[in-house]
Design an enzyme around this catalytic site. Sequence first.
Site, PDB file in Angstrom:
ATOM      1  N   PHE A  46       0.872  -1.188   0.000  1.00 36.58           N
ATOM      2  CA  PHE A  46       0.000   0.000   0.000  1.00 36.58           C
ATOM      3  C   PHE A  46       0.911   1.242   0.000  1.00 36.58           C
ATOM      4  O   PHE A  46       0.845   2.082   0.887  1.00 36.58           O
ATOM      5  CB  PHE A  46      -0.938   0.041   1.220  1.00 36.58           C
ATOM      6  CG  PHE A  46      -1.773  -1.193   1.404  1.00 36.58           C
ATOM      7  CD1 PHE A  46      -2.968  -1.350   0.694  1.00 36.58           C
ATOM      8  CD2 PHE A  46      -1.380  -2.202   2.271  1.00 36.58           C
ATOM      9  CE1 PHE A  46      -3.749  -2.494   0.872  1.00 36.58           C
ATOM     10  CE2 PHE A  46      -2.150  -3.345   2.448  1.00 36.58           C
ATOM     11  CZ  PHE A  46      -3.339  -3.483   1.751  1.00 36.58           C
TER      12      PHE A  46
ATOM     13  N   ASP B 162       0.958  -1.150  -4.923  1.00 43.09           N
ATOM     14  CA  ASP B 162      -0.293  -0.412  -4.740  1.00 43.09           C
ATOM     15  C   ASP B 162      -1.229  -0.791  -5.886  1.00 43.09           C
ATOM     16  O   ASP B 162      -0.784  -1.178  -6.957  1.00 43.09           O
ATOM     17  CB  ASP B 162      -0.045   1.100  -4.734  1.00 43.09           C
ATOM     18  CG  ASP B 162      -1.147   1.864  -4.009  1.00 43.09           C
ATOM     19  OD1 ASP B 162      -0.944   2.256  -2.844  1.00 43.09           O
ATOM     20  OD2 ASP B 162      -2.230   2.062  -4.616  1.00 43.09           O
ATOM     21  N   SER B 163      -2.538  -0.646  -5.646  1.00 42.62           N
ATOM     22  CA  SER B 163      -3.486  -0.970  -6.713  1.00 42.62           C
ATOM     23  C   SER B 163      -3.762   0.239  -7.602  1.00 42.62           C
ATOM     24  O   SER B 163      -4.445   0.113  -8.610  1.00 42.62           O
ATOM     25  CB  SER B 163      -4.793  -1.494  -6.110  1.00 42.62           C
ATOM     26  OG  SER B 163      -5.323  -0.518  -5.245  1.00 42.62           O
TER      27      SER B 163
ATOM     28  N   ASN C  92      -3.315  -5.982  -6.433  1.00 44.98           N
ATOM     29  CA  ASN C  92      -4.098  -6.059  -5.207  1.00 44.98           C
ATOM     30  C   ASN C  92      -3.187  -6.647  -4.121  1.00 44.98           C
ATOM     31  O   ASN C  92      -2.640  -7.738  -4.280  1.00 44.98           O
ATOM     32  CB  ASN C  92      -5.304  -6.973  -5.447  1.00 44.98           C
ATOM     33  CG  ASN C  92      -6.148  -7.108  -4.193  1.00 44.98           C
ATOM     34  OD1 ASN C  92      -5.635  -7.279  -3.077  1.00 44.98           O
ATOM     35  ND2 ASN C  92      -7.445  -7.043  -4.373  1.00 44.98           N
ATOM     36  N   ALA C  93      -3.043  -5.928  -3.045  1.00 42.01           N
ATOM     37  CA  ALA C  93      -2.071  -6.313  -2.018  1.00 42.01           C
ATOM     38  C   ALA C  93      -2.365  -7.691  -1.438  1.00 42.01           C
ATOM     39  O   ALA C  93      -1.447  -8.468  -1.168  1.00 42.01           O
ATOM     40  CB  ALA C  93      -2.062  -5.274  -0.906  1.00 42.01           C
TER      41      ALA C  93
ATOM     42  N   ASP D  73       0.639  -0.525   5.233  1.00 45.47           N
ATOM     43  CA  ASP D  73      -0.057   0.733   5.548  1.00 45.47           C
ATOM     44  C   ASP D  73      -1.349   0.827   4.741  1.00 45.47           C
ATOM     45  O   ASP D  73      -1.479   1.654   3.845  1.00 45.47           O
ATOM     46  CB  ASP D  73       0.864   1.929   5.245  1.00 45.47           C
ATOM     47  CG  ASP D  73       0.224   3.260   5.646  1.00 45.47           C
ATOM     48  OD1 ASP D  73      -0.722   3.252   6.459  1.00 45.47           O
ATOM     49  OD2 ASP D  73       0.683   4.307   5.142  1.00 45.47           O
TER      50      ASP D  73
ATOM     51  N   CYS E  83      -4.922   3.241   9.999  1.00 44.50           N
ATOM     52  CA  CYS E  83      -5.389   4.625  10.107  1.00 44.50           C
ATOM     53  C   CYS E  83      -6.890   4.677  10.364  1.00 44.50           C
ATOM     54  O   CYS E  83      -7.524   5.715  10.206  1.00 44.50           O
ATOM     55  CB  CYS E  83      -5.016   5.426   8.859  1.00 44.50           C
ATOM     56  SG  CYS E  83      -5.682   4.713   7.359  1.00 44.50           S
TER      57      CYS E  83
HETATM   58  N1  SAH Z   1       1.778   4.226   2.693  1.00 48.23           N
HETATM   59  C1  SAH Z   1       1.262   5.342   1.938  1.00 48.23           C
HETATM   60  C2  SAH Z   1      -0.203   5.607   2.178  1.00 48.23           C
HETATM   61  C3  SAH Z   1      -1.123   4.452   1.882  1.00 48.23           C
HETATM   62  S1  SAH Z   1      -2.770   4.940   1.628  1.00 48.23           S
HETATM   63  C4  SAH Z   1       2.088   6.587   2.258  1.00 48.23           C
HETATM   64  O1  SAH Z   1       2.757   6.600   3.283  1.00 48.23           O
HETATM   65  O2  SAH Z   1       2.024   7.536   1.489  1.00 48.23           O
HETATM   66  C5  SAH Z   1      -3.485   3.465   1.109  1.00 48.23           C
HETATM   67  C6  SAH Z   1      -3.124   3.029  -0.281  1.00 48.23           C
HETATM   68  O3  SAH Z   1      -3.674   1.737  -0.468  1.00 48.23           O
HETATM   69  C7  SAH Z   1      -3.671   3.866  -1.427  1.00 48.23           C
HETATM   70  O4  SAH Z   1      -2.600   4.319  -2.216  1.00 48.23           O
HETATM   71  C8  SAH Z   1      -4.563   2.917  -2.241  1.00 48.23           C
HETATM   72  O5  SAH Z   1      -4.424   3.092  -3.634  1.00 48.23           O
HETATM   73  C9  SAH Z   1      -4.025   1.587  -1.835  1.00 48.23           C
HETATM   74  N2  SAH Z   1      -4.928   0.430  -1.888  1.00 48.23           N
HETATM   75  C10 SAH Z   1      -6.213   0.352  -1.456  1.00 48.23           C
HETATM   76  N3  SAH Z   1      -6.667  -0.902  -1.573  1.00 48.23           N
HETATM   77  C11 SAH Z   1      -5.661  -1.648  -2.088  1.00 48.23           C
HETATM   78  C12 SAH Z   1      -5.501  -3.025  -2.410  1.00 48.23           C
HETATM   79  N4  SAH Z   1      -6.487  -3.906  -2.230  1.00 48.23           N
HETATM   80  N5  SAH Z   1      -4.311  -3.422  -2.885  1.00 48.23           N
HETATM   81  C13 SAH Z   1      -3.304  -2.565  -3.072  1.00 48.23           C
HETATM   82  N6  SAH Z   1      -3.392  -1.262  -2.765  1.00 48.23           N
HETATM   83  C14 SAH Z   1      -4.551  -0.798  -2.283  1.00 48.23           C
END
Ligand code: SAH
Length: 406
Positions: free
Chosen positions: A242, A263-264, A289-290, A310, A350
């Site tokens: 993420f 990230d997705s 997808n994470a 995160d 968060c």
């Molecule tokens: N770590 C980052 C903030 C993360 S915010 C920083 O410090 O800047 C959450 C992120 O998760 C977003 O960018 C969103 O695009 C991503 N996201 C949401 N669902 C997801 C999923 N299923 N798989 C991968 N990424 C995802």
Amino acid sequence: MTEAQSETGGRVTISRRGADRLRAGHVWVYRSDVIEAKDVPPGAMVLVQELSDKNVRPTRARPPRVLGSALYSSASEIAVRMISPKPVDDLAQLVRERIRAAIAHRERFVQDTNAYRVIFSEGDFLPGLIVDRYNDLLSVQVLTQAMDSEALRNIFVSELRELLQPDSIAERVDPRVRRLEQLPEKQSGLIFGTNTSTEFQMNGIHFLYDAIEGQKTGAFLDQRENYAAAAHYARGEALDVFCYQGGFALHLSRNGSKVTGVDSSRPALEIAEKNAGLNGREVEWIEANAFDLLRDYSDAGRQYDCIVLDPPAFAKSKQNLPTALRGYKELNLRALKMLRPGGILVTCSCSYHVSANDLLDAVSAAAVDSHRILRVLENRGQAKDHPTVLSIPETVYLKCLIAVVS
Ligand code: SAH
């Protein structure tokens, strides 16, 4: 305060339960605790009073107890947000003083960055106003009827311009918030100046910022101190799950270390790649997808020295807390399986509804299931430019646990 002045904003009478909440240090009164708010205009400053006895009308001999001044919303479930335990005469003056105090707090406690939250709503006793600074650009979010009034807008814009001398001020509009507050629709855009994008640095790492594109307020300033902490402990091969625009990944990447960000969101990764270029770093970015990626990688036996988790707020409300906790456990389980002995887990939440203990429980259950032992290095929260007020639990939302795995 004269009678005439208090009449202009009006008075709101609240229940004993609402008043008890204020006496415990909170600043919100829910609509269900409002007994009377006759002829109070939307967004007005009001005097808040409590009836001494709910069956007795106030009389000269038994006046209602005044609890202070507040900003009123005619639409939100949070009907009243206190701004002072004393009646306020001059709201403009109070707002100016609070902005000055908020800036002084940052000057005292925020280092190594030209990007930080300047005003954090209730955390700075300015309910409904959020202001972020990205170098020469300010980004403003208005969350309540009161802060949206022309009078208050003029005050905070002129005060911010005078004190911080930004090149430009942009407003980021959350359409959902405006609907909930029954405010007219509005587009994000510039309030002042001509620049909507800039470059900023934190902990010596450079980032691009666009006030109009991007999600949330564009960057995750609340993680700034956690980025530095993660960089302090991490070494070797790292996986930032993420990763958004690369906040953790770029802090973890050093010459020679291999970092992968997942990230997705493709637009987020495109900016992450530009950010890497800005810092002369090489990071591998993967759009996926994470959950799927972590399952595939852990099944394939991949190993890392540091993994950052995160995710976005899984629990948007109390109702989906159980599902959210299962999500946190699953992510942490996968991550723990892939950490080499001595590896570092940086795991965040968060979600306001997920408490620090909830997160610890989920990670702990993941450790048991993966037969790993975790020793906590740091139990962290949001950066100091997002002040948390002890008596207002809603000002605390970010959790970041750093642990070493054996
Ligand atoms: N770590 C980052 C903030 C993360 S915010 C920083 O410090 O800047 C959450 C992120 O998760 C977003 O960018 C969103 O695009 C991503 N996201 C949401 N669902 C997801 C999923 N299923 N798989 C991968 N990424 C995802």
